[in-house]
Design a protein around this motif. Sequence first.
Motif, PDB file in Angstrom:
ATOM      1  N   ASN A  51      49.444 -10.064 -15.204  1.00  0.00           N
ATOM      2  CA  ASN A  51      49.607  -8.628 -14.273  1.00  0.00           C
ATOM      3  C   ASN A  51      50.788  -7.965 -15.088  1.00  0.00           C
ATOM      4  O   ASN A  51      51.163  -6.503 -14.311  1.00  0.00           O
ATOM      5  N   ARG A  52      52.004  -8.548 -15.421  1.00  0.00           N
ATOM      6  CA  ARG A  52      53.283  -7.666 -15.104  1.00  0.00           C
ATOM      7  C   ARG A  52      52.866  -7.045 -17.287  1.00  0.00           C
ATOM      8  O   ARG A  52      53.595  -5.596 -17.044  1.00  0.00           O
ATOM      9  N   THR A  53      52.202  -7.472 -17.909  1.00  0.00           N
ATOM     10  CA  THR A  53      52.165  -6.866 -19.056  1.00  0.00           C
ATOM     11  C   THR A  53      51.149  -4.968 -18.766  1.00  0.00           C
ATOM     12  O   THR A  53      51.518  -3.760 -18.758  1.00  0.00           O
ATOM     13  N   LEU A  54      50.063  -5.451 -17.434  1.00  0.00           N
ATOM     14  CA  LEU A  54      49.216  -4.741 -17.519  1.00  0.00           C
ATOM     15  C   LEU A  54      50.057  -3.464 -16.577  1.00  0.00           C
ATOM     16  O   LEU A  54      49.807  -1.947 -15.978  1.00  0.00           O
ATOM     17  N   PHE A  55      50.623  -3.988 -16.034  1.00  0.00           N
ATOM     18  CA  PHE A  55      52.118  -3.332 -14.902  1.00  0.00           C
ATOM     19  C   PHE A  55      53.049  -2.103 -15.912  1.00  0.00           C
ATOM     20  O   PHE A  55      52.671  -0.744 -15.942  1.00  0.00           O
ATOM     21  N   THR A  56      53.174  -2.594 -16.629  1.00  0.00           N
ATOM     22  CA  THR A  56      54.439  -1.860 -17.200  1.00  0.00           C
ATOM     23  C   THR A  56      53.384   0.067 -18.544  1.00  0.00           C
ATOM     24  O   THR A  56      53.983   0.006 -18.559  1.00  0.00           O
ATOM     25  N   GLY A  57      52.214  -0.889 -19.013  1.00  0.00           N
ATOM     26  CA  GLY A  57      51.503  -0.325 -19.923  1.00  0.00           C
ATOM     27  C   GLY A  57      51.825   0.816 -18.441  1.00  0.00           C
ATOM     28  O   GLY A  57      50.816   2.213 -18.759  1.00  0.00           O
ATOM     29  N   VAL A  96      52.475   1.964 -16.033  1.00  0.00           N
ATOM     30  CA  VAL A  96      53.259   3.027 -15.193  1.00  0.00           C
ATOM     31  C   VAL A  96      54.028   4.015 -16.407  1.00  0.00           C
ATOM     32  O   VAL A  96      54.645   4.864 -15.857  1.00  0.00           O
ATOM     33  N   ILE A  97      54.059   3.674 -17.895  1.00  0.00           N
ATOM     34  CA  ILE A  97      54.840   4.211 -19.107  1.00  0.00           C
ATOM     35  C   ILE A  97      52.991   5.683 -19.203  1.00  0.00           C
ATOM     36  O   ILE A  97      53.643   6.813 -19.211  1.00  0.00           O
ATOM     37  N   LEU A  98      52.283   5.038 -19.145  1.00  0.00           N
ATOM     38  CA  LEU A  98      50.953   6.199 -19.159  1.00  0.00           C
ATOM     39  C   LEU A  98      50.888   7.042 -18.634  1.00  0.00           C
ATOM     40  O   LEU A  98      50.795   8.047 -18.517  1.00  0.00           O
ATOM     41  N   THR A  99      51.204   6.656 -17.225  1.00  0.00           N
ATOM     42  CA  THR A  99      51.108   7.516 -15.829  1.00  0.00           C
ATOM     43  C   THR A  99      52.413   8.549 -16.003  1.00  0.00           C
ATOM     44  O   THR A  99      51.832   9.913 -15.780  1.00  0.00           O
ATOM     45  N   THR A 100      53.286   7.933 -16.545  1.00  0.00           N
ATOM     46  CA  THR A 100      54.526   9.013 -16.449  1.00  0.00           C
ATOM     47  C   THR A 100      54.332  10.012 -17.847  1.00  0.00           C
ATOM     48  O   THR A 100      54.615  11.235 -17.454  1.00  0.00           O
ATOM     49  N   LEU A 101      53.889  10.211 -18.391  1.00  0.00           N
ATOM     50  CA  LEU A 101      53.338  10.819 -20.135  1.00  0.00           C
ATOM     51  C   LEU A 101      52.638  11.306 -19.550  1.00  0.00           C
ATOM     52  O   LEU A 101      52.278  13.056 -19.785  1.00  0.00           O
ATOM     53  N   SER A 102      51.284  10.933 -18.586  1.00  0.00           N
ATOM     54  CA  SER A 102      50.442  12.203 -18.563  1.00  0.00           C
ATOM     55  C   SER A 102      51.163  12.645 -17.255  1.00  0.00           C
ATOM     56  O   SER A 102      50.292  14.205 -17.393  1.00  0.00           O
ATOM     57  N   LEU A 103      51.864  12.494 -16.698  1.00  0.00           N
ATOM     58  CA  LEU A 103      52.121  13.796 -15.920  1.00  0.00           C
ATOM     59  C   LEU A 103      53.334  14.902 -16.612  1.00  0.00           C
ATOM     60  O   LEU A 103      52.981  16.147 -16.146  1.00  0.00           O
ATOM     61  N   LEU A 104      53.630  14.362 -17.016  1.00  0.00           N
ATOM     62  CA  LEU A 104      54.397  15.272 -18.448  1.00  0.00           C
ATOM     63  C   LEU A 104      53.386  16.521 -18.410  1.00  0.00           C
ATOM     64  O   LEU A 104      53.819  17.477 -19.143  1.00  0.00           O
ATOM     65  N   ALA A 105      52.802  15.371 -19.634  1.00  0.00           N
ATOM     66  CA  ALA A 105      51.604  16.705 -20.003  1.00  0.00           C
ATOM     67  C   ALA A 105      50.297  17.143 -19.304  1.00  0.00           C
ATOM     68  O   ALA A 105      50.658  18.673 -19.677  1.00  0.00           O
ATOM     69  N   ASN A 106      50.743  17.359 -17.656  1.00  0.00           N
ATOM     70  CA  ASN A 106      50.001  18.162 -16.877  1.00  0.00           C
ATOM     71  C   ASN A 106      50.745  19.663 -16.510  1.00  0.00           C
ATOM     72  O   ASN A 106      49.387  20.644 -17.121  1.00  0.00           O
ATOM     73  N   GLY A 107      51.757  19.421 -17.789  1.00  0.00           N
ATOM     74  CA  GLY A 107      53.234  20.619 -17.418  1.00  0.00           C
ATOM     75  C   GLY A 107      53.047  20.730 -18.825  1.00  0.00           C
ATOM     76  O   GLY A 107      53.911  22.084 -18.735  1.00  0.00           O
ATOM     77  N   MET A 108      52.035  21.218 -19.750  1.00  0.00           N
ATOM     78  CA  MET A 108      52.217  21.104 -20.956  1.00  0.00           C
ATOM     79  C   MET A 108      50.925  22.067 -21.278  1.00  0.00           C
ATOM     80  O   MET A 108      50.557  22.886 -21.962  1.00  0.00           O
ATOM     81  N   THR A 109      49.740  22.530 -21.020  1.00  0.00           N
ATOM     82  CA  THR A 109      48.763  23.107 -20.265  1.00  0.00           C
ATOM     83  C   THR A 109      48.034  23.870 -19.462  1.00  0.00           C
ATOM     84  O   THR A 109      48.780  23.779 -17.963  1.00  0.00           O
ATOM     85  N   MET A 158      61.402   2.847 -15.733  1.00  0.00           N
ATOM     86  CA  MET A 158      62.232   2.059 -16.395  1.00  0.00           C
ATOM     87  C   MET A 158      62.561   0.523 -15.190  1.00  0.00           C
ATOM     88  O   MET A 158      62.460   0.000 -15.478  1.00  0.00           O
ATOM     89  N   ALA A 159      63.181   1.141 -15.014  1.00  0.00           N
ATOM     90  CA  ALA A 159      63.344   0.233 -12.970  1.00  0.00           C
ATOM     91  C   ALA A 159      62.855  -0.849 -13.295  1.00  0.00           C
ATOM     92  O   ALA A 159      62.510  -2.272 -13.004  1.00  0.00           O
ATOM     93  N   ALA A 160      61.101   0.091 -12.598  1.00  0.00           N
ATOM     94  CA  ALA A 160      60.007  -0.601 -11.723  1.00  0.00           C
ATOM     95  C   ALA A 160      59.844  -1.885 -13.309  1.00  0.00           C
ATOM     96  O   ALA A 160      59.549  -3.033 -13.026  1.00  0.00           O
ATOM     97  N   ALA A 161      59.650  -1.491 -14.631  1.00  0.00           N
ATOM     98  CA  ALA A 161      59.439  -2.455 -15.691  1.00  0.00           C
ATOM     99  C   ALA A 161      60.235  -3.521 -16.115  1.00  0.00           C
ATOM    100  O   ALA A 161      59.943  -4.416 -16.160  1.00  0.00           O
TER     101      ALA A 161
END
Length: 389
Positions: free
Chosen positions: A70-76, A78-91, A173-176
């Motif tokens: 669970n810890r590995t899937l949780f951390t991976g 939350v990182i992917l989600t954050t990067l995807s949110l940033l990408a939404n604002g770039m197109t 970062m805090a969640a991970a």
Amino acid sequence: MRPGLVPWALSGGAAVSVGFARFGYALILPAMQTDLHLNYAEAGWLNTANSLGYLLGALLTIYFVSKLGNRTLFTGGVILTTLSLLANGMTHDFQFLTLFRFLAGFGAAGTFICGGVLSGVLGTRAIVIFFSGGGIGMLLTGAVLPWMFSHAGAPAWPLAWLAIGAICIPLSMAAAMAARTITEPSTPGRTASWPWRHCAPELIAYFFFGLGYIAYMTFMIAWVKHHTVDPTRVASTTSVMWVILGAMTLVAPVLWQRLFNGRRNGKPMGAALLVLALGAALPLTMPNQGGIWLSALLVGGSVFMVPSAVTGFIKSNLPVPAWGNAMAVATSLFAIGQTIGPVACGWISDQTGSLSIGLAASAAVLLLAALLALYQKPLELIPTLAKAE
């Protein structure tokens, strides 16, 4: 990290995966519709793409949670989600927006499912703290985004996504960090069987919850915009509504504590769904500012209690090794409903020419979910299981 802070830091994962990635879209949607000339079905499709990613992530979690933990899937996630949110604002490209919404949902699945399991290790109080963390995202977006669009106009929606992504970085970062401090409940290579057939009322109700609630969260802001007589009051009405939603999700754990503690049946979930159905239907019967804000009060006070109830049911009725698999199965059913909900509500609204009819259908589905959940019994009271033991 101090033990008392761990559940709150872990709830940053719920804030990122739900409060910002899923519900933040509802506030940005009207601006995207105006600037990109989207109809309701297209707007619903972007959220459906998010839900499809969530569904795929949930299905893969069923398979990988016993292998990776669970810890590995949780951390991976939350990182992917954050990067995807940033990408939404770039197109501005609709296809790329679909892809990034899909990836945000894919990452959010691992975050939400495994975060719920990890919070279960800490106890019932940590479960409700984790899921109510989604209110952090709603509170912040509601306080800022309506006013930003009021002043900068619809073309400012990419900036909104970039701002959301920036806020999610420290939360992730805090969640991970919090996840690393929690004992892994899954044993690599081992899973435990569980009587999923006897959990059918809870699981099917969770499917209908996903189908019904997401239509409200996706289109309610658009409905408010169309039913506010004075255009100058749209920003204040939507801002107050979303702030109430977010604030109530943070207060909800205290309000529901007595009902949730010690119960192993479907009553916590059924009660939360009844309040949610009432809140979803209220603006349609009281189409004024008071009805809108009272609706936000009821929906905010109940919406995150439904996944909290499912997690509590699994934790109190199943062995620890089965938690991850059971949560992933429940969330997969939820994700299927969540995938159908936005595009179905959008299609109904387009066909009837009324967004209110689509929202009324979603409220009816939530009521059906509540009735189903109330039929769920504790597993030890089911005769066939008791005989097997």
